[in-house]
Design an enzyme around this catalytic site. Structure first.
Site: not given
Length: 641
Positions: A162, A208
């Site tokens: 992830h 991110h």
């Protein structure tokens, strides 16, 4: 004066004073292993506490086996073969196998361990060395891949990362190709990349989104994936893309991907697959998976961020020592991060947005095809997305096409409360990806069993951290030669005559019992500073042993504490009754007891029960990040009844 009087009278071991100027360990040069005989610890200024150090000796039960399978104090190759068959349960062991084991110890001849007069035999010391050596592991990784790899991808648990590009936490760490490389070298087969326009809107970066993470160029990540994709395993690597690009930048991504991977890129002939190909047919291939992009949509704060944690878990001191205990599967999952008011940073948890925004399947496909650059669309082999109509539509099985669905750990738990069998039925043909909730800003993880027991193939983990949950992930994928693909148990793949499937909440009978006898441990003296565990004495070790699996099988036990000993001997047996041994993982942790502070971490490992070899085995331990120690190991007897 009172302090030293009490120290002299209450010390559990004889206390001697030495005028030596520094703490030291005395060794016996005549010992075959230069084994320590005495060790001193500084008590106060000029005084020292001296301990006699134990030598690793074969436990009584090992001596009993040696006496039973030897003659006149020597174990021949034929004796060893009988031992391998009858005790180690290696039914196919041959005389050649036994001789090879003896030959592997020839290098120790210069240490006077092999008997000189009959060089093809073992004495007790050599036999003990063989059992406690690297040649005798609990899982035989040399066997390589043993499972059928010709079934569709949906029939396998897949080693999944992830936010694979993050070096640390989810908010402010650097983005880099280094954690991607490290994950691939460990055997991870699914890499996730969040792709965004750069500041000039003319290039693509991986980061991110809407956090303080520093970006890395997409092309750098792609090149590193190509270089390291198949160093640990030949089986396919899936790249899941979280896409935040306009069609012109998607065209650039398509060009990058095509030029970087060339012929190893898997491009299906049709837009939607009727059935997923097999890992065997996709060896050394790269697969792209993504969902329709949500261009410049304002993201809502993830529900997980608003809900916070349901439990506080263990004390902070325990977490610092070895990470939080794995949450139990009955009831809400407890997070590893405290609630925080970070609305701005958590706004861009794109996976949460994906699941909150629903769309009609047909309309979604049409919109998808119109908005995507055609070159980009052609590369997508595994289509992802969440259809309109709630969970009924999400879990609907279409016989004409397969797809990927993503759910957060909390969403899966909630759905599993009353629709566990629907999830199992969905995952028999389709792929389910489970990912950490948005509040795990420290890159912690959850209990992976919640996904595996429902057939979820891609249980996505933050690989850059450490902790008990990640240890379970490492343990599961030691299976099947460490290739990154583990065949799901048959009960998760089969349907009954009335289309009934496995019910994860059903009460099941005990299928097998695993007996685990912890004999002893060694190696800490060589891998740690002598004052690492205690400034004033040798360590006080104990072992935690237990099972992670379906709720009925979960348990954790511990041995007694052995005081002041670098080579602790416990000789304790534990029994574990297992209802679903196919999903069970054996947990072993060693800690050093400390009365005044937190207990110190001394090593851990997790073993898939289905692959444990019966008999007496040397079990190597790993550090908190999953790296194997050079010398630390346990001697353990495994028995299935």
């Amino acid at each position: 004066f009172i302090f030293f009087f009490l120290l002299l009278t209450l010390s559990p071991k004889p206390l001697q004073f030495s005028p030596k100027s520094s703490s030291e360990t005395e060794t016996d040069p005549s010992s075959p292993r230069s084994t320590m005989s005495k060790q001193t610890y500084r008590v106060c200024f000029c005084f020292r506490r001296r301990f006699r150090l134990a030598v690793a000796e074969a436990p009584d039960e090992i001596r009993g086996f040696f006496n039973r399978y030897s003659e006149n104090g020597l174990m021949s190759a034929d004796h060893l073969r009988r031992f391998l068959v009858e005790v180690q349960k290696q039914e196919n062991a041959t005389l050649e196998d036994a001789q090879a084991a003896i030959n592997s110890l020839q290098e120790l001849k210069h240490l006077n361990i092999l008997h000189h007069h009959r060089g093809q035999s073992l004495n007790l010391e050599t036999f003990f060395k063989y059992l406690f050596g690297d040649i005798n592991p609990p899982i035989d990784l040399k066997r390589g891949v043993q499972q059928d790899m010709t079934a569709p991808l949906s029939h396998y648990f897949i080693y999944t990362g992830h936010n694979s590009y993050l070096t640390g936490n989810q908010l402010s760490s650097d983005c880099s190709d280094v954690p991607i490389i490290q994950a691939l070298q460990r055997g991870v087969r699914v890499i996730e990349l969040d792709i965004w326009p750069n500041s000039n809107k003319d290039g693509i970066e991986v980061l991110h989104g809407r956090t303080l993470t520093t970006p890395v160029e997409l092309i750098k990540c792609l090149r590193s994936i190509k270089e390291h994709a198949f160093t640990a395993s030949d089986y396919p690597v899936v790249i899941t893309l979280e896409d935040h690009l306009t069609p012109d930048l998607q065209a650039k991504v398509a060009e990058m991907v095509t030029q970087t991977f060339g012929d190893i890129l898997f491009c299906p002939d049709s837009d939607c697959l009727k059935e997923f190909p097999s890992p065997e047919s996709l060896k050394k291939r790269i697969i792209i998976s993504t969902k329709p992009p949500k261009e410049y949509m304002s993201a809502a704060v993830p529900k997980d961020a608003q809900e916070g944690d349901s439990q506080n878990g263990k004390t902070a001191s325990d977490e610092e020592a070895w990470g939080k205990e794995v949450p139990h599967l009955e009831g809400p999952a407890s997070g590893n991060d405290k609630p925080c008011n970070l609305t701005f940073f958590l706004q861009e948890e794109t996976e949460e947005d994906e699941d909150d925004d629903e769309e009609d399947p047909d309309e979604g496909v049409n919109r998808f095809q119109k908005s995507l650059a055609p070159e980009y669309r052609r590369l997508i082999a595994i289509h992802a997305g969440k259809p309109k109509g709630g969970m009924d539509e999400c879990l609907k099985v279409d016989p004409e096409k397969v797809r990927r669905l993503s759910l957060s750990e909390q969403q899966l738990e909630k759905v599993a409360e009353d629709r566990g069998t629907d999830i199992v039925r969905f995952t028999q043909r389709n792929i389910l990806r489970v990912y950490p909730k948005g509040t795990r800003i420290t890159s912690s993880n959850y209990n992976p069993l919640i996904g595996w027991m429902h057939g979820a193939q891609m249980v996505a983990f933050n690989m850059q951290g450490f902790g008990r949950s990640l240890w379970l992930m490492h343990g599961m994928f030691k299976s099947n030669g460490g290739c990154g693909y583990v065949k799901k148990p048959d009960f998760l793949l089969k349907s009954g005559p009335n289309n009934e499937v496995f019910d994860p909440r059903a009460t099941l009978p005990v299928k097998t019992t695993l007996k685990v006898r912890i004999y002893m441990g060694e190696g800490w003296y060589y891998d740690f500073r002598h004052t690492h565990f205690d400034q004033y004495s040798p360590p006080d070790f104990y072992t935690r042993v237990g099972i992670a699996g379906v709720p009925a099988d979960v348990v954790m036990k511990k041995t007694k504490t052995i005081e002041d000993n670098w080579i602790p001997v416990w000789n304790e047996e534990f029994e574990f009754q297992l209802t679903v041994p196919e999903l069970a993982l054996l947990r072993l942790e060693v800690h050093e007891y400390d009365m005044s502070e937190k207990d110190d971490f001394g090593g851990q490992t997790v073993l898939p029960v289905s692959e444990i070899q019966s008999g007496i085995r040397a079990v190597p331990l790993h550090d908190r990040e999953g790296k194997k120690y050079n010398n630390v190991k346990l001697l353990v007897h495994f028995d299935f009844v």
